[in-house]
Scaffold this active site. Structure first.
Site, mmCIF file in Angstrom:
data_model
loop_
_atom_site.group_PDB
_atom_site.id
_atom_site.type_symbol
_atom_site.label_atom_id
_atom_site.label_comp_id
_atom_site.label_asym_id
_atom_site.label_seq_id
_atom_site.Cartn_x
_atom_site.Cartn_y
_atom_site.Cartn_z
ATOM 1 N N ARG A 1 -12.467 6.396 3.546
ATOM 2 C CA ARG A 1 -11.503 5.349 4.257
ATOM 3 C C ARG A 1 -12.340 4.376 5.269
ATOM 4 O O ARG A 1 -11.835 3.262 5.372
ATOM 5 C CB ARG A 1 -10.474 6.038 4.688
ATOM 6 N N ASN B 1 6.787 -10.307 0.697
ATOM 7 C CA ASN B 1 6.594 -10.569 2.079
ATOM 8 C C ASN B 1 5.504 -11.467 2.474
ATOM 9 O O ASN B 1 5.598 -12.275 3.131
ATOM 10 C CB ASN B 1 6.332 -9.199 2.654
ATOM 11 N N ASP C 1 3.561 5.347 9.399
ATOM 12 C CA ASP C 1 4.952 4.597 9.681
ATOM 13 C C ASP C 1 5.416 5.119 10.952
ATOM 14 O O ASP C 1 6.646 5.480 11.132
ATOM 15 C CB ASP C 1 6.057 4.669 8.553
ATOM 16 N N MET D 1 -1.047 -0.707 0.050
ATOM 17 C CA MET D 1 -0.973 0.856 -0.305
ATOM 18 C C MET D 1 -2.093 1.486 0.027
ATOM 19 O O MET D 1 -2.371 2.484 -0.620
ATOM 20 C CB MET D 1 -0.362 1.061 -1.742
ATOM 21 N N ARG D 2 -2.653 1.281 1.270
ATOM 22 C CA ARG D 2 -3.745 2.220 1.992
ATOM 23 C C ARG D 2 -3.495 2.756 3.236
ATOM 24 O O ARG D 2 -2.975 1.779 3.916
ATOM 25 C CB ARG D 2 -4.921 1.295 1.966
ATOM 26 N N GLY E 1 -0.721 7.266 12.389
ATOM 27 C CA GLY E 1 0.467 8.129 11.574
ATOM 28 C C GLY E 1 0.841 7.333 10.690
ATOM 29 O O GLY E 1 0.470 6.309 10.076
ATOM 30 N N HIS F 1 8.119 -2.150 6.707
ATOM 31 C CA HIS F 1 8.528 -0.641 6.140
ATOM 32 C C HIS F 1 9.959 -0.635 5.698
ATOM 33 O O HIS F 1 11.241 -1.048 6.674
ATOM 34 C CB HIS F 1 8.341 0.463 6.927
ATOM 35 N N ASP G 1 -0.193 2.797 14.175
ATOM 36 C CA ASP G 1 -0.976 3.843 14.860
ATOM 37 C C ASP G 1 -1.670 4.771 13.703
ATOM 38 O O ASP G 1 -1.782 4.452 12.480
ATOM 39 C CB ASP G 1 -0.157 4.431 15.940
ATOM 40 N N ASN H 1 3.075 -3.500 10.375
ATOM 41 C CA ASN H 1 3.505 -3.148 9.297
ATOM 42 C C ASN H 1 4.794 -3.586 9.026
ATOM 43 O O ASN H 1 5.692 -3.450 10.003
ATOM 44 C CB ASN H 1 3.184 -1.550 8.903
HETATM 45 C C1 GRF Z 1 7.778 -3.743 0.862
HETATM 46 O O1 GRF Z 1 9.140 -3.266 0.568
HETATM 47 C C2 GRF Z 1 7.653 -3.306 1.985
HETATM 48 O O2 GRF Z 1 8.268 -2.844 3.042
HETATM 49 C C3 GRF Z 1 6.705 -2.136 1.693
HETATM 50 O O3 GRF Z 1 6.022 -2.523 0.446
HETATM 51 C C4 GRF Z 1 7.124 -3.506 -0.056
HETATM 52 C C5 GRF Z 1 5.975 -4.503 -0.326
HETATM 53 O O4 GRF Z 1 6.536 -5.675 -1.042
HETATM 54 N N1 GRF Z 1 5.544 -1.597 2.628
HETATM 55 P P1 GRF Z 1 6.126 -6.873 -1.411
HETATM 56 O O5 GRF Z 1 4.626 -6.677 -1.996
HETATM 57 O O6 GRF Z 1 5.814 -7.806 -0.123
HETATM 58 O O7 GRF Z 1 6.811 -7.794 -2.500
#
Ligand code: GRF
Length: 216
Positions: free
Chosen positions: A64, A13, A144, A89-90, A142, A108, A140, A106
């Site tokens: 955190r 991404n 997602d 991943m935090r 929560g 998702h 926010d 974000n």
């Molecule tokens: C994606 O699927 C995103 O939606 C999720 O984590 C993944 C990240 O993939 N939150 P990348 O590191 O962008 O390849």
């Protein structure tokens, strides 16, 4: 618009954002890429694009909040306007969210509010849904749960397995995220309070599309 992209992993991404900036479809600058993991492949993508990187490892911080305070200081030092969590991943705390109100975004891999949390693609596959997809939303407190900015729907095909579904959702993430960020760059995104829950309004563009044209 100066963007920070927060990553932990492969950074596809991030790559989509860098590519959109390069070709001009996203009128923004990636000011800094921050990873909580030193070896994240996403960092290589940033280097290749000539973007400043930082590693802020969460293990070095007692809480955190302390971690997010260090993050906020780093983001402010780079003049950041919008913070993008792209595979970061935090769980973030109010320390970060209050420093960038309605400006932490974000991506998702599901049609929220369905399948929040980890392994969204697996959750969708196991649930047997006919349609899933991806969502760009404001973060926010929560998991997602923040106001939805944009969504793309992906049809689950009979021949799909979890891996093929994962891959097709990712293709749509790469289209959706830069597009949604461009709305921020153009000042089209606002948040209205509806009762007691916030909702995103985007002036102009459609906020969703169906990726696959197969029968559903
Ligand atoms: C994606 O699927 C995103 O939606 C999720 O984590 C993944 C990240 O993939 N939150 P990348 O590191 O962008 O390849």
């Amino acid at each position: 618009m100066r963007i920070a992209v927060l990553v932990s992993g492969s950074g596809t991404n991030l790559q989509a954002i860098l590519d959109a900036v390069r070709v001009g479809t996203l009128e923004a600058e990636v000011a800094v890429v921050v990873s909580n993991k030193a070896g994240a492949p996403a960092l290589e993508r940033a280097h290749a694009a000539g973007v400043t990187t930082l590693v802020i490892e969460h293990r070095a911080y007692a809480s955190r909040e302390a971690y997010d305070l260090a993050m906020v200081e780093a983001l402010r030092a780079h003049g950041v306007d919008v913070v993008v969590l792209a595979g970061f991943m935090r769980i973030v705390t109010p320390v970060l969210l209050e420093a960038f109100p309605n400006r932490v975004v974000n991506i998702h891999p599901s049609l929220l509010p369905a399948f929040p949390g980890m392994n969204a693609q697996r959750q969708a596959f196991k649930a047997g849904v006919a349609v899933t997809g991806c969502t760009v939303h404001l973060v926010d407190g929560g998991m997602d749960t923040g106001p939805i900015v944009a969504q793309a729907a992906v049809v689950v095909r009979a021949e799909d397995d979890e891996a093929s579904l994962h891959a097709r959702i990712l293709v749509e993430e790469h289209r959706l995220l830069p597009r949604a960020l461009q709305w921020f760059a153009r000042g089209l995104v606002s948040v209205v309070i509806d009762g007691d829950s916030p909702r995103v309004v985007v002036a102009g563009p459609a906020r969703g599309y169906v990726a696959a044209t197969g029968e559903i």
